[in-house]
Design a protein around this motif. Structure first.
Motif, short mmCIF file in Angstrom:
data_model
loop_
_atom_site.label_atom_id
_atom_site.label_comp_id
_atom_site.label_asym_id
_atom_site.label_seq_id
_atom_site.Cartn_x
_atom_site.Cartn_y
_atom_site.Cartn_z
N ARG A 22 19.23 -2.16 62.76
CA ARG A 22 18.65 -3.12 61.86
C ARG A 22 19.74 -3.81 61.08
N GLY A 23 20.68 -4.41 61.74
CA GLY A 23 21.75 -5.13 61.07
C GLY A 23 21.18 -6.28 60.26
N GLY A 24 21.79 -6.57 59.10
CA GLY A 24 21.32 -7.67 58.29
C GLY A 24 20.27 -7.26 57.28
N ASN A 25 20.06 -5.95 57.04
CA ASN A 25 19.12 -5.49 56.04
C ASN A 25 19.59 -5.91 54.66
N GLY A 26 18.66 -5.99 53.70
CA GLY A 26 19.01 -6.33 52.34
C GLY A 26 18.18 -5.55 51.36
N GLY A 27 18.69 -5.43 50.14
CA GLY A 27 17.97 -4.74 49.08
C GLY A 27 18.92 -3.97 48.19
N SER A 28 18.45 -3.67 46.97
CA SER A 28 19.30 -2.96 46.01
C SER A 28 19.63 -1.54 46.44
N HIS A 29 18.99 -1.04 47.49
CA HIS A 29 19.21 0.33 47.95
C HIS A 29 20.26 0.41 49.06
N ILE A 30 20.87 -0.70 49.41
CA ILE A 30 21.81 -0.74 50.53
C ILE A 30 23.20 -1.12 50.04
N ALA A 31 24.21 -0.45 50.58
CA ALA A 31 25.61 -0.77 50.27
C ALA A 31 26.42 -0.71 51.55
N GLU A 32 27.50 -1.49 51.59
CA GLU A 32 28.36 -1.54 52.76
C GLU A 32 29.82 -1.65 52.31
N ILE A 33 30.68 -0.93 53.00
CA ILE A 33 32.12 -0.97 52.73
C ILE A 33 32.83 -1.20 54.05
N ALA A 34 33.80 -2.10 54.04
CA ALA A 34 34.62 -2.37 55.22
C ALA A 34 36.09 -2.20 54.85
N VAL A 35 36.78 -1.34 55.59
CA VAL A 35 38.22 -1.14 55.39
C VAL A 35 38.94 -1.85 56.52
#
Length: 261
Positions: free
Chosen positions: A109-122
Motif C-alpha cells: 500500500r505505497g502512498g498511504n497517508g495519515g498522522s499514524h504513518i512515518a517514513e525515514i530514508a537514509v
C-alpha cells in the motif's frame, strides 16, 4: 555474411543440431551448479527505508516521537561503523505519508497517508566508499530500534528488483471477524519466534473509531430522518457553512461549530 548464410542453408540439419547441442550444454552448466542462477535477483540499493505505521488515530506528535527515536538509532549505527558522513549522504524523514519505500510491503500500500504513518530514508554513499552494506545497516538499525510500543507495522527496505509474494505468506478465512483477528494475531506471534523471520505483519488493522446512530420510533414520528441526524452530527464537529465572503481573488468560507467540550 552471404557466404556464411549459404553454408548454413546447405547444412541446415547440422546447424540445427549444433544449436540444440549448445543449448543443452548451457542448461547443463546451470543445472550442475557451475553457473549461479537467480530467476528474480535482489539488488541492494544505496537508500535504506524504514516505515512505521501506528494504529489509526495516533496523534502526529506521538508518531513523530517514535520517528525521531528511529532517526537517532540510525545515526548511532552509522557512527559505530565509521561515522555518519562517511556512510551516508543525508537522511530524510516525514510524518503523515509513506510514499517512497512502499509501506505495507506486505500488502503493498505505497502512498498511504495519515498522522499514524512515518517514513525515514537514509541515503548511503556508493558501496565502494562506505564501510557497511545496505543489508547489514538495515539489520543493525532494526536491532537498535527494538520494539516500538503500540506499532502496527514496521518495515525496512534496502533492495530493489522483481519480487514475488513474501517468503512466508499464510491466508486465513473465517466467518467470524473476531475469531479471524485473534487467529491472525496468534499466528503472527508464533511466526515471530522463528529465527531469521522479520517484518511480520498480522494483517489486522482496527481502523478508525466509528459511531453508529439509530433513530427511535419517537424521533421518526416527529419527522426526524437519518439525513437530519447525520447533518446535525457533522455540523457539530466539522461545522456548518454560515457565509461566504469574497476577498479579492479568494473566497473565504465561514463555518460555525460547537465548542470542543
Amino acid at each position: 555474411f552471404v557466404p556464411f548464410l549459404a553454408l548454413v542453408a546447405r547444412n541446415r540439419y547440422v546447424t540445427v543440431a549444433q544449436g540444440v547441442a549448445v543449448l543443452i550444454v548451457a542448461f547443463g552448466f546451470i543445472a550442475g551448479g557451475r553457473i549461479e542462477f537467480t530467476f528474480m535477483p535482489k539488488i541492494q540499493m544505496d537508500v535504506v527505508f524504514a516505515q512505521l505505521e501506528m494504529p489509526y488515530g495516533t496523534p502526529a506528535a506521538l508518531t513523530k516521537k517514535h520517528m525521531l527515536r528511529m532517526v537517532g538509532a540510525a545515526e548511532d549505527v552509522l557512527k559505530q561503523h565509521g561515522g555518519v558522513t562517511t556512510n551516508a549522504r543525508g537522511m530524510f524523514s516525514q510524518v503523515g505519508a509513506a510514499n517512497f519505500g512502499g509501506l505495507g510491503g506486505p500488502g503493498g500500500r505505497g502512498g498511504n497517508g495519515g498522522s499514524h504513518i512515518a517514513e525515514i530514508a537514509v541515503l548511503m554513499v556508493p558501496m565502494d566508499k562506505r564501510s557497511i552494506s545496505a543489508g547489514d545497516f538495515s539489520d543493525a538499525w532494526r536491532a537498535k530500534i527494538g520494539d516500538v510500543p503500540g506499532a502496527d507495522k514496521m518495515r525496512f527496505t534496502f533492495t530493489s528488483g522483481a519480487s514475488a509474494a513474501s517468503p512466508i505468506s499464510v491466508r486465513l478465512s473465517h466467518t467470524d471477524v473476531a475469531v479471524l483477528e485473534r487467529a491472525a494475531v496468534d499466528l503472527a506471534s508464533t511466526i515471530r519466534g522463528f529465527s531469521g523471520v522479520k517484518d511480520v505483519d498480522d494483517g489486522v488493522s482496527l481502523g478508525k473509531v466509528q459511531l453508529d446512530f439509530e433513530l427511535k420510533p419517537e424521533a421518526r414520528s416527529m419527522g426526524i430522518t437519518e439525513i437530519d441526524l447525520a447533518r446535525q452530527v457533522r455540523s457539530a464537529f466539522f461545522g456548518s457553512e454560515a457565509a461566504r465572503q469574497q476577498r479579492g481573488r479568494d473566497e473565504i468560507r465561514v463555518y460555525v461549530r460547537l465548542p470542543r467540550d
